[in-house]
Design a protein around this motif. Structure first.
Motif, PDB file in Angstrom:
ATOM      1  N   SER A  79      -4.101   4.102   1.045  1.00 57.37           N
ATOM      2  CA  SER A  79      -5.125   5.175   0.724  1.00 57.37           C
ATOM      3  C   SER A  79      -6.418   4.955   1.947  1.00 57.37           C
ATOM      4  CB  SER A  79      -5.740   4.622  -0.574  1.00 57.37           C
ATOM      5  OG  SER A  79      -6.335   3.517  -0.794  1.00 57.37           O
ATOM      6  N   LEU A  80      -6.283   4.052   2.713  1.00 58.03           N
ATOM      7  CA  LEU A  80      -7.272   3.876   3.625  1.00 58.03           C
ATOM      8  C   LEU A  80      -7.309   4.749   4.840  1.00 58.03           C
ATOM      9  CD1 LEU A  80      -7.924   0.156   3.158  1.00 58.03           C
ATOM     10  CD2 LEU A  80      -9.055   1.920   2.022  1.00 58.03           C
ATOM     11  N   THR A  81      -6.192   5.535   5.046  1.00 57.19           N
ATOM     12  CA  THR A  81      -5.996   6.189   6.347  1.00 57.19           C
ATOM     13  C   THR A  81      -7.248   7.142   6.796  1.00 57.19           C
ATOM     14  OG1 THR A  81      -4.761   7.877   5.133  1.00 57.19           O
ATOM     15  CG2 THR A  81      -3.588   6.235   6.339  1.00 57.19           C
ATOM     16  N   GLY A  82      -7.674   8.057   5.659  1.00 54.94           N
ATOM     17  CA  GLY A  82      -9.120   8.729   6.121  1.00 54.94           C
ATOM     18  C   GLY A  82     -10.092   8.048   6.358  1.00 54.94           C
ATOM     19  N   ALA A  83     -10.563   6.973   5.572  1.00 49.33           N
ATOM     20  CA  ALA A  83     -11.593   6.180   6.086  1.00 49.33           C
ATOM     21  C   ALA A  83     -11.726   5.611   7.182  1.00 49.33           C
ATOM     22  CB  ALA A  83     -11.993   5.011   4.826  1.00 49.33           C
ATOM     23  N   TYR A  84     -10.530   5.136   7.406  1.00 43.90           N
ATOM     24  CA  TYR A  84     -10.313   4.389   8.891  1.00 43.90           C
ATOM     25  C   TYR A  84     -10.502   5.417  10.020  1.00 43.90           C
ATOM     26  CZ  TYR A  84      -8.231   1.997  12.778  1.00 43.90           C
ATOM     27  OH  TYR A  84      -7.633   1.184  13.832  1.00 43.90           O
ATOM     28  N   ALA A  85      -9.881   6.380   9.914  1.00 41.69           N
ATOM     29  CA  ALA A  85     -10.250   7.698  11.009  1.00 41.69           C
ATOM     30  C   ALA A  85     -11.614   8.005  11.226  1.00 41.69           C
ATOM     31  CB  ALA A  85      -9.324   8.964  10.562  1.00 41.69           C
ATOM     32  N   ALA A 101      -7.550  -5.775   7.682  1.00 36.28           N
ATOM     33  CA  ALA A 101      -6.364  -5.743   7.137  1.00 36.28           C
ATOM     34  C   ALA A 101      -5.605  -4.528   7.115  1.00 36.28           C
ATOM     35  CB  ALA A 101      -6.807  -5.863   5.245  1.00 36.28           C
ATOM     36  N   PHE A 102      -6.299  -3.266   7.375  1.00 40.45           N
ATOM     37  CA  PHE A 102      -5.619  -2.175   7.396  1.00 40.45           C
ATOM     38  C   PHE A 102      -4.771  -2.155   8.955  1.00 40.45           C
ATOM     39  CE2 PHE A 102      -5.424   2.055   8.820  1.00 40.45           C
ATOM     40  CZ  PHE A 102      -4.529   2.991   7.907  1.00 40.45           C
ATOM     41  N   GLU A 103      -5.515  -2.524   9.846  1.00 43.05           N
ATOM     42  CA  GLU A 103      -5.082  -2.541  11.129  1.00 43.05           C
ATOM     43  C   GLU A 103      -3.714  -3.418  11.232  1.00 43.05           C
ATOM     44  OE1 GLU A 103      -8.151  -3.559  13.723  1.00 43.05           O
ATOM     45  OE2 GLU A 103      -8.865  -1.428  13.913  1.00 43.05           O
ATOM     46  N   ARG A 104      -3.843  -4.577  10.590  1.00 41.32           N
ATOM     47  CA  ARG A 104      -2.418  -5.323  10.327  1.00 41.32           C
ATOM     48  C   ARG A 104      -1.307  -4.603   9.762  1.00 41.32           C
ATOM     49  NH1 ARG A 104      -6.261  -9.396   9.279  1.00 41.32           N
ATOM     50  NH2 ARG A 104      -5.998  -9.137   6.886  1.00 41.32           N
ATOM     51  N   HIS A 105      -1.701  -3.748   8.579  1.00 40.42           N
ATOM     52  CA  HIS A 105      -0.854  -3.007   8.029  1.00 40.42           C
ATOM     53  C   HIS A 105      -0.322  -1.953   8.856  1.00 40.42           C
ATOM     54  CE1 HIS A 105       0.821  -0.464   4.604  1.00 40.42           C
ATOM     55  NE2 HIS A 105      -0.023   0.591   5.117  1.00 40.42           N
ATOM     56  N   LEU A 106      -1.018  -1.348   9.684  1.00 43.95           N
ATOM     57  CA  LEU A 106      -0.903  -0.220  10.492  1.00 43.95           C
ATOM     58  C   LEU A 106       0.290  -0.360  11.447  1.00 43.95           C
ATOM     59  CD1 LEU A 106      -1.978   2.901  10.729  1.00 43.95           C
ATOM     60  CD2 LEU A 106      -3.536   2.138  12.347  1.00 43.95           C
ATOM     61  N   ALA A 107       0.056  -1.510  11.821  1.00 42.99           N
ATOM     62  CA  ALA A 107       1.190  -1.936  13.004  1.00 42.99           C
ATOM     63  C   ALA A 107       2.623  -2.008  12.405  1.00 42.99           C
ATOM     64  CB  ALA A 107       1.006  -3.368  13.491  1.00 42.99           C
ATOM     65  N   CYS A 157       3.716   0.192   9.426  1.00 45.58           N
ATOM     66  CA  CYS A 157       3.557   1.383   8.562  1.00 45.58           C
ATOM     67  C   CYS A 157       3.512   2.754   9.264  1.00 45.58           C
ATOM     68  CB  CYS A 157       2.650   1.418   7.448  1.00 45.58           C
ATOM     69  SG  CYS A 157       2.694   2.698   6.433  1.00 45.58           S
ATOM     70  N   ALA A 158       4.977   3.137   9.629  1.00 50.85           N
ATOM     71  CA  ALA A 158       5.031   4.521  10.572  1.00 50.85           C
ATOM     72  C   ALA A 158       4.250   5.726   9.780  1.00 50.85           C
ATOM     73  CB  ALA A 158       6.248   4.670  10.638  1.00 50.85           C
ATOM     74  N   ALA A 159       4.444   5.609   8.163  1.00 51.10           N
ATOM     75  CA  ALA A 159       3.774   6.857   7.546  1.00 51.10           C
ATOM     76  C   ALA A 159       2.058   6.718   7.848  1.00 51.10           C
ATOM     77  CB  ALA A 159       4.205   6.571   6.235  1.00 51.10           C
ATOM     78  N   CYS A 160       1.492   5.539   7.566  1.00 49.31           N
ATOM     79  CA  CYS A 160       0.106   5.501   7.730  1.00 49.31           C
ATOM     80  C   CYS A 160      -0.167   5.657   9.265  1.00 49.31           C
ATOM     81  CB  CYS A 160      -0.344   4.087   7.060  1.00 49.31           C
ATOM     82  SG  CYS A 160      -0.256   3.990   5.363  1.00 49.31           S
ATOM     83  N   GLU A 161       0.528   5.153  10.199  1.00 48.02           N
ATOM     84  CA  GLU A 161      -0.022   5.571  11.533  1.00 48.02           C
ATOM     85  C   GLU A 161       0.134   7.067  11.791  1.00 48.02           C
ATOM     86  OE1 GLU A 161       0.549   6.138  15.455  1.00 48.02           O
ATOM     87  OE2 GLU A 161       2.163   6.574  14.103  1.00 48.02           O
ATOM     88  N   GLN A 162       0.980   7.802  11.438  1.00 46.44           N
ATOM     89  CA  GLN A 162       0.954   9.095  11.503  1.00 46.44           C
ATOM     90  C   GLN A 162       0.017  10.133  10.802  1.00 46.44           C
ATOM     91  OE1 GLN A 162       4.691  10.978  10.447  1.00 46.44           O
ATOM     92  NE2 GLN A 162       4.068  13.280  10.586  1.00 46.44           N
ATOM     93  N   GLU A 163      -0.323   9.612   9.644  1.00 44.65           N
ATOM     94  CA  GLU A 163      -1.526  10.028   8.871  1.00 44.65           C
ATOM     95  C   GLU A 163      -2.782   9.922   9.326  1.00 44.65           C
ATOM     96  OE1 GLU A 163      -2.803   9.132   4.689  1.00 44.65           O
ATOM     97  OE2 GLU A 163      -1.320  10.763   4.351  1.00 44.65           O
ATOM     98  N   THR A 164      -3.023   8.681   9.668  1.00 45.76           N
ATOM     99  CA  THR A 164      -4.087   8.348  10.495  1.00 45.76           C
ATOM    100  C   THR A 164      -4.279   9.270  11.839  1.00 45.76           C
ATOM    101  OG1 THR A 164      -4.281   5.958   9.953  1.00 45.76           O
ATOM    102  CG2 THR A 164      -5.444   6.399  11.822  1.00 45.76           C
ATOM    103  N   ARG A 165      -3.440   9.219  12.717  1.00 43.40           N
ATOM    104  CA  ARG A 165      -3.325  10.218  13.686  1.00 43.40           C
ATOM    105  C   ARG A 165      -3.751  11.636  13.386  1.00 43.40           C
ATOM    106  NH1 ARG A 165       1.419   8.622  15.659  1.00 43.40           N
ATOM    107  NH2 ARG A 165       2.383  10.420  15.014  1.00 43.40           N
ATOM    108  N   GLU A 166      -3.276  12.010  12.438  1.00 46.32           N
ATOM    109  CA  GLU A 166      -3.464  13.344  12.116  1.00 46.32           C
ATOM    110  C   GLU A 166      -4.993  13.605  11.540  1.00 46.32           C
ATOM    111  OE1 GLU A 166      -0.543  14.029   8.790  1.00 46.32           O
ATOM    112  OE2 GLU A 166       0.895  14.581  10.345  1.00 46.32           O
ATOM    113  N   PHE A 167      -5.406  12.611  10.901  1.00 45.04           N
ATOM    114  CA  PHE A 167      -6.731  12.776  10.351  1.00 45.04           C
ATOM    115  C   PHE A 167      -7.526  12.669  11.454  1.00 45.04           C
ATOM    116  CE2 PHE A 167      -5.980  11.168   5.931  1.00 45.04           C
ATOM    117  CZ  PHE A 167      -6.426  12.395   5.249  1.00 45.04           C
TER     118      PHE A 167
END
Length: 250
Positions: free
Chosen positions: A8-14, A25-31, A33-43
């Motif tokens: 749930s942190l993709t928008g706040a991280y962007a 913690a999110f950056e470790r998860h991002l490495a 999680c392809a879905a979060c990586e794509q959503e973060t890029r889109e935001f």
């Protein structure tokens, strides 16, 4: 943190809005999680495109004013930064749902509180809320689409307008910044230019000088977009000369 919380942190991280521990913690998860990586890029792409609508050239004297003001501002005392950081931490239970983060991106991306707005005739409050949610999701999807193209034009009185089009989604978004309010009893109406035939694409908020509008209907090969001043409620065909014309992005 639980994995579902990290998702749930993709928008706040962007938006660079996470405290240090959650960001790490999110950056470790991002490495992993392809879905979060794509959503973060889109935001992140959406914030960049929304920023186009609020771009202004600073006054020549701005640098001197800022340097002068710096000498009059008291520095934060030792430990003040930690206290300020503690006040910024938001309890996890108040985090918005994922769809709401798209609207947060729009509000925080340089539009200075601009709301995503669309003319609405529905009477039921629940129906309005559901429609607003769908439009916010669609608008964010257009802005963040990998194939999205943008064209920005200067409008009257120093205003600017940006047209963002996704051919894959066949949808368009119009971003306005600094537009003068229409005359009393009037409203700005958007139109698709179907190679000489104007097709209504919805109304703009008459009370907002800066806004993001999901245009109604498919782009469907339109050659450009026009804006006219129409009676409140809009018109079936333009009744005035256009105040702006934008060709479709190349």
């Amino acid at each position: 943190m639980r994995t579902e919380d990290l998702h749930s942190l993709t928008g706040a991280y962007a938006l660079h809005a996470l405290p240090d521990d959650e960001r790490d913690a999110f950056e470790r998860h991002l490495a992993h999680c392809a879905a979060c990586e794509q959503e973060t890029r889109e935001f992140a792409a959406a914030t960049a495109r929304l920023g186009l609508a609020a771009t202004v050239v600073p006054a020549l004297a701005l640098r001197d004013r800022v340097l002068h003001r710096v000498t009059t501002v008291r520095q934060v005392p030792p430990g003040g930064g930690r206290a300020e950081k503690a006040r910024r931490v938001v309890p996890r239970r108040h985090r918005p749902a994922r769809w709401a983060l798209a609207a947060c991106v729009a509000a925080a991306a340089g539009l200075g509180g601009t709301a995503v707005w669309q003319y609405e005739r529905a009477q039921d409050a629940g129906q309005r809320a559901a429609q607003a949610e769908r439009r916010a999701e669609t608008l964010a999807g257009v802005l963040a689409a990998p194939d999205a193209e943008a064209r920005t034009a200067r409008l009257a009185d120093g205003a600017s307008g940006t047209l963002v089009v996704s051919k894959r989604r066949d949808r368009a978004v119009f971003l306005a910044s600094g537009m003068a309010e229409p005359p009393s009893g009037k409203v700005y109406q958007l139109w698709f230019d179907d190679h000489g035939t104007m097709r209504s694409a919805g109304l703009m908020d008459p009370g907002s000088t800066s806004q993001a509008v999901l245009m109604e209907g498919a782009v469907d090969g339109a050659a450009g977009v026009g804006i006219t001043v129409e009676p409140a409620g809009g018109s079936k065909q333009p009744t005035s000369d256009p105040v702006a014309l934008l060709s479709m992005p190349a």
